[in-house]
Structure formats: structure tokens, C-alpha cells
Scaffold this motif. Structure first.
Motif, PDB file in Angstrom:
ATOM      1  N   SER A 101      -7.230  58.850   7.920  1.00 58.86           N
ATOM      2  CA  SER A 101      -6.629  59.729   8.915  1.00 58.86           C
ATOM      3  C   SER A 101      -6.271  58.967  10.106  1.00 58.86           C
ATOM      4  CB  SER A 101      -7.515  60.821   9.490  1.00 58.86           C
ATOM      5  OG  SER A 101      -6.850  61.927   9.888  1.00 58.86           O
ATOM      6  N   MET A 102      -5.520  59.748  10.769  1.00 55.46           N
ATOM      7  CA  MET A 102      -4.900  59.215  12.115  1.00 55.46           C
ATOM      8  C   MET A 102      -5.395  60.051  13.391  1.00 55.46           C
ATOM      9  SD  MET A 102      -3.802  56.103  11.329  1.00 55.46           S
ATOM     10  CE  MET A 102      -2.637  55.814  12.737  1.00 55.46           C
ATOM     11  N   VAL A 103      -5.413  59.516  14.520  1.00 50.85           N
ATOM     12  CA  VAL A 103      -5.352  60.589  15.725  1.00 50.85           C
ATOM     13  C   VAL A 103      -4.425  60.010  16.633  1.00 50.85           C
ATOM     14  CG1 VAL A 103      -7.953  61.038  15.560  1.00 50.85           C
ATOM     15  CG2 VAL A 103      -7.176  58.984  16.979  1.00 50.85           C
ATOM     16  N   ARG A 104      -4.027  61.171  17.549  1.00 50.87           N
ATOM     17  CA  ARG A 104      -3.254  60.837  18.775  1.00 50.87           C
ATOM     18  C   ARG A 104      -3.645  61.034  20.106  1.00 50.87           C
ATOM     19  NH1 ARG A 104       2.751  63.661  18.370  1.00 50.87           N
ATOM     20  NH2 ARG A 104       3.778  62.621  20.411  1.00 50.87           N
ATOM     21  N   GLU A 105      -3.332  60.370  20.971  1.00 50.83           N
ATOM     22  CA  GLU A 105      -3.719  60.611  22.447  1.00 50.83           C
ATOM     23  C   GLU A 105      -3.633  62.206  22.614  1.00 50.83           C
ATOM     24  OE1 GLU A 105      -3.895  61.499  26.131  1.00 50.83           O
ATOM     25  OE2 GLU A 105      -1.884  61.621  25.433  1.00 50.83           O
ATOM     26  N   PRO A 106      -4.865  62.633  23.190  1.00 53.17           N
ATOM     27  CA  PRO A 106      -4.965  64.182  23.221  1.00 53.17           C
ATOM     28  C   PRO A 106      -3.844  64.944  23.934  1.00 53.17           C
ATOM     29  CG  PRO A 106      -7.170  63.041  23.284  1.00 53.17           C
ATOM     30  CD  PRO A 106      -5.896  61.839  23.308  1.00 53.17           C
ATOM     31  N   LEU A 107      -3.561  64.559  25.043  1.00 52.45           N
ATOM     32  CA  LEU A 107      -2.491  65.124  25.761  1.00 52.45           C
ATOM     33  C   LEU A 107      -1.228  65.229  24.953  1.00 52.45           C
ATOM     34  CD1 LEU A 107      -1.603  66.853  28.123  1.00 52.45           C
ATOM     35  CD2 LEU A 107      -1.393  65.109  29.561  1.00 52.45           C
ATOM     36  N   SER A 108      -0.856  64.099  24.565  1.00 45.34           N
ATOM     37  CA  SER A 108       0.543  63.771  23.820  1.00 45.34           C
ATOM     38  C   SER A 108       0.352  64.768  22.543  1.00 45.34           C
ATOM     39  CB  SER A 108       0.698  62.406  23.409  1.00 45.34           C
ATOM     40  OG  SER A 108       0.606  61.585  24.521  1.00 45.34           O
ATOM     41  N   GLN A 109      -0.691  64.833  21.788  1.00 47.94           N
ATOM     42  CA  GLN A 109      -0.733  65.579  20.488  1.00 47.94           C
ATOM     43  C   GLN A 109      -0.784  66.949  21.003  1.00 47.94           C
ATOM     44  OE1 GLN A 109      -3.591  67.811  19.547  1.00 47.94           O
ATOM     45  NE2 GLN A 109      -2.515  68.003  17.334  1.00 47.94           N
ATOM     46  N   LEU A 110      -1.438  67.563  22.041  1.00 50.34           N
ATOM     47  CA  LEU A 110      -1.135  68.877  22.380  1.00 50.34           C
ATOM     48  C   LEU A 110       0.234  69.223  22.592  1.00 50.34           C
ATOM     49  CD1 LEU A 110      -2.438  71.660  23.466  1.00 50.34           C
ATOM     50  CD2 LEU A 110      -2.916  70.391  25.688  1.00 50.34           C
ATOM     51  N   ILE A 111       0.844  68.352  23.617  1.00 52.57           N
ATOM     52  CA  ILE A 111       2.157  68.792  23.895  1.00 52.57           C
ATOM     53  C   ILE A 111       2.990  68.980  22.691  1.00 52.57           C
ATOM     54  CG2 ILE A 111       4.236  68.039  25.258  1.00 52.57           C
ATOM     55  CD1 ILE A 111       2.220  66.839  27.496  1.00 52.57           C
ATOM     56  N   SER A 112       3.088  68.032  21.752  1.00 51.65           N
ATOM     57  CA  SER A 112       3.731  67.826  20.608  1.00 51.65           C
ATOM     58  C   SER A 112       3.521  69.149  19.850  1.00 51.65           C
ATOM     59  CB  SER A 112       3.559  66.622  19.798  1.00 51.65           C
ATOM     60  OG  SER A 112       4.343  66.380  18.770  1.00 51.65           O
ATOM     61  N   HIS A 113       2.237  69.566  19.570  1.00 51.60           N
ATOM     62  CA  HIS A 113       1.952  70.626  18.916  1.00 51.60           C
ATOM     63  C   HIS A 113       2.575  71.941  19.486  1.00 51.60           C
ATOM     64  CE1 HIS A 113      -1.552  72.424  16.415  1.00 51.60           C
ATOM     65  NE2 HIS A 113      -0.463  72.632  16.025  1.00 51.60           N
ATOM     66  N   LEU A 114       2.458  72.245  20.871  1.00 58.80           N
ATOM     67  CA  LEU A 114       3.255  73.094  21.494  1.00 58.80           C
ATOM     68  C   LEU A 114       4.753  73.199  21.201  1.00 58.80           C
ATOM     69  CD1 LEU A 114       1.052  73.297  24.797  1.00 58.80           C
ATOM     70  CD2 LEU A 114       0.914  75.034  23.138  1.00 58.80           C
ATOM     71  N   ASN A 115       5.302  72.032  21.499  1.00 55.86           N
ATOM     72  CA  ASN A 115       6.703  71.972  21.204  1.00 55.86           C
ATOM     73  C   ASN A 115       7.165  72.039  19.884  1.00 55.86           C
ATOM     74  OD1 ASN A 115       8.971  70.536  22.855  1.00 55.86           O
ATOM     75  ND2 ASN A 115       9.131  69.417  20.805  1.00 55.86           N
ATOM     76  N   TYR A 116       6.393  71.864  18.773  1.00 55.27           N
ATOM     77  CA  TYR A 116       6.654  72.303  17.654  1.00 55.27           C
ATOM     78  C   TYR A 116       7.041  73.441  17.119  1.00 55.27           C
ATOM     79  CZ  TYR A 116       6.707  71.470  12.371  1.00 55.27           C
ATOM     80  OH  TYR A 116       7.175  71.459  11.058  1.00 55.27           O
ATOM     81  N   SER A 117       6.414  74.546  17.963  1.00 59.28           N
ATOM     82  CA  SER A 117       6.770  75.926  17.775  1.00 59.28           C
ATOM     83  C   SER A 117       8.144  76.146  18.089  1.00 59.28           C
ATOM     84  CB  SER A 117       5.748  76.756  18.784  1.00 59.28           C
ATOM     85  OG  SER A 117       4.380  76.821  18.084  1.00 59.28           O
ATOM     86  N   PHE A 118       8.588  75.646  19.036  1.00 57.64           N
ATOM     87  CA  PHE A 118      10.147  75.499  19.452  1.00 57.64           C
ATOM     88  C   PHE A 118      10.846  75.197  18.308  1.00 57.64           C
ATOM     89  CE2 PHE A 118       7.620  76.029  23.592  1.00 57.64           C
ATOM     90  CZ  PHE A 118       8.508  76.785  24.152  1.00 57.64           C
ATOM     91  N   GLU A 119      10.468  74.192  17.829  1.00 58.84           N
ATOM     92  CA  GLU A 119      11.201  73.481  16.641  1.00 58.84           C
ATOM     93  C   GLU A 119      11.472  74.310  15.227  1.00 58.84           C
ATOM     94  OE1 GLU A 119      13.612  70.047  16.219  1.00 58.84           O
ATOM     95  OE2 GLU A 119      12.405  70.651  17.788  1.00 58.84           O
TER      96      GLU A 119
END
Length: 325
Positions: A101-119
Motif C-alpha cells: 500500500s501507499m500513504v500520502r502526507e495527511p493534509l495533502s491527502q485530506l485536501i485532495s480527497h475533498l477536492n475530488y468531490s468537485f472533480e
């Protein structure tokens, strides 16, 4: 495209099954793209498979992945070893499983996850027809005022499990909040390899395939445009709140960073199946990979594997088996 194995050296079951736990917004789509280039004998959307299909895939694939937490994957694959009868003889299929598996820097992952809803709302995928709950969440996210710290706090507290502990849940299990530091480390050590998004090329080598191309480091999938300004998450109004609400994610990322640095590269142990081209063409491997080519040669329809490659294989984007060493 025919990559059917007809030799024990190519049979998927001869090698451990690769299970890649695809945590949302951690670069997993890029990893699956690379896995497919290494071997087309895999499935990147295991979350759409029922239990029977997952069993079939696990027996006949080199790799499997999906938005499925590790502990759910383990439960679905708990049938290994599989016992069955062939005539009057009991046969045991015992296939090891290797988790990655892979993990991402937490704040970057959170922001990207929220941003994905717009996408997703801007380009709605077909699954909205079957997952209205997911669509309702996306609509709630895009209606949030991401210039207002109070609005951001409210939406994150309301959907804490969805966004603020996503990586911990997928990788460690649903009891992540009760794990000691030693418990977190032990769970991570149960993976064959787990790293961060900044060391993706190391992950590719850990899969154990032959023929890892240097250009894999430039493969990038699902790069989306920013729909709100991320700087507000670094503001004084939110900094302390973010540190607290991402506590488990920050702890997980710290341990993964420490552990991934201690891994050593694995020697290639399984064949890779890149698309054949004039540079990597090999007569024996090409014929070994494609049963229909061998049949055509035996029937006199083809003069050689090279004959098939030049007449048909290039246009068909056939694969070739490349063995370790």
C-alpha cells in the motif's frame, strides 16, 4: 491480446498474489497503471467483484487491487489455502498473499480527497447511478464555503471517518484508534512493503517483477485541478484544529516514513509482460507467451514468432514474457 500461460514458469499461481490496498487519493491509480503495464493478469477494481469473483481472480491473477481496506481484503481471501477434489485426489492450492500500500502526507491527502468531490460532480462517473449516497456527500462537500474556517471545521467533524482517518482505517483496520505505537508498527510490518507517494519507484521494485522501466517514475494518473484554495488549511484559525483531527493520520505517516526507509530492494522473482516492440522482442519468449503463435507455426501458417510479430503483433499490441535475470 493473448497472454495465456501454458508453461509453469508463467503460471500466476506459482507466485504470491500481490494485493495492493488502494487508499483513496494516495496515488493508487498511478500504481495500478504501472501494475497493468507489468502484467495485464490483474484486476484494479476489486471493490466491484463479489466474493466468488474475487476468489477466481486471486487464483488466476498476478495482482489485485481496489478501494478495499486491508482487513476486508484479508477476510475475503481467508479461504486460502483452498481445498478441492480432482477426481479421487484431494488437492490443496496454497497461494501466499503479499500486501502492499501507499500513504500520502495527511493534509495533502485530506485536501485532495475533498477536492475530488468537485472533480466527480464536474465529470460524474457512471457509478452515481448505483451510489446515490456517494453523490449526496459530494454535493454537500461542493456546497461548503472553503473560504470559511468554521464551515471547514463543521464539514470535517461531520464526516470525520470519511476524510480524517481514511488512511488509518484502510491500512491499519477499524481498531486503529486503540492501537499503541507498537501495535501500529506491527500492523505495518505485516505488509510486504508500504511506502509514501514520494517513493513510488521503490514500490514498483518491491513488487518483484522483471523489467522495471525507468520511465515508470513519470507515470501520473488522476491529476486534477484545484477547486478551492488550500492555503486556508494552513491558516492560524485552522492549524491547531487540523493537527488534532489528523492525529491518527500523522502518526501513521510518521511510522510509514521511518519503516519504508529501512526496506531493501527485492530481487526480481516473477516474469513481467510488457508490450512487445522491436527492442525487447525475443523469439522464444514471444512464442512461449502466445499459444496461438505456436499453433500457427506448427500448422505452417507462420514461419516464426518474428513473422507473427511483424505482421500482426505490433498492431495488436501483444505482450512478451520477460523473466528475471
Amino acid at each position: 491480446m493473448n497472454t495465456e500461460a501454458h508453461n509453469d514458469d508463467l503460471a500466476p499461481g506459482r507466485f504470491p498474489l500481490i494485493v495492493f490496498v488502494h487508499v483513496p487519493k494516495t496515488g493508487g491509480s498511478t500504481v495500478i497503471n504501472v501494475l497493468d503495464r507489468l502484467s495485464p493478469r490483474g484486476h484494479g477494481n476489486a471493490q466491484v467483484l463479489d466474493n466468488v469473483d474475487i476468489i477466481k481472480t486471486a487464483l488466476n491473477a498476478d495482482w489485485i487491487s481496489g478501494h478495499i481496506p486491508r482487513f476486508h481484503f484479508s477476510a475475503k481471501l481467508a479461504w486460502l489455502p483452498l481445498h478441492h477434489m480432482e477426481g479421487e485426489e484431494a488437492i490443496t492450492i496454497c497461494r501466499p498473499v503479499e500486501y502492499f500500500s501507499m500513504v500520502r502526507e495527511p493534509l495533502s491527502q485530506l485536501i485532495s480527497h475533498l477536492n475530488y468531490s468537485f472533480e466527480r460532480i464536474a465529470n460524474p462517473p457512471e457509478y452515481y447511478g448505483f451510489n446515490q449516497r456517494e453523490r449526496m456527500l459530494d454535493l454537500e462537500i461542493i456546497s461548503t464555503d472553503f473560504s470559511d474556517p468554521i464551515a471547514i471545521k463543521k464539514i470535517l467533524l461531520k464526516h470525520y471517518e470519511q476524510y480524517c482517518v481514511c488512511q488509518s482505517y484502510y491500512i491499519l483496520g477499524d481498531d486503529f484508534a486503540h492501537l499503541s505505537d507498537e501495535g501500529v508498527r506491527d500492523r505495518l510490518l505485516s505488509y510486504t512493503y508500504i511506502g509514501t507517494t514520494i517513493d513510488l519507484p521503490i514500490l514498483y521494485g518491491q513488487f518483484g517483477f522483471a523489467n522495471i522501466h525507468e520511465d515508470f517514475s513519470s507515470v501520473v494518473e488522476n491529476r486534477s485541478r484545484p477547486w478551492f484554495k488550500k492555503e486556508i488549511f494552513l491558516s492560524e484559525e485552522l492549524r491547531g484544529f487540523i493537527d488534532k483531527i489528523l492525529y491518527h493520520e500523522i502518526r501513521l505517516y510518521k511510522f510509514v516514513t521511518e519503516l519504508s526507509a529501512s526496506y531493501r530492494s527485492r530481487k526480481p522473482s516473477r516474469p513481467a509482460f510488457p508490450i512487445v516492440n522491436p527492442e525487447n522482442f525475443n523469439e522464444a519468449s514471444y512464442c512461449l507467451t502466445h499459444r496461438d503463435v505456436l499453433q500457427g507455426i506448427s500448422e505452417g501458417v507462420l514461419s516464426s514468432g518474428r513473422d507473427h510479430f511483424e505482421r500482426f503483433g505490433v498492431a495488436e499490441k501483444r505482450r512478451i514474457a520477460i523473466f528475471p535475470g
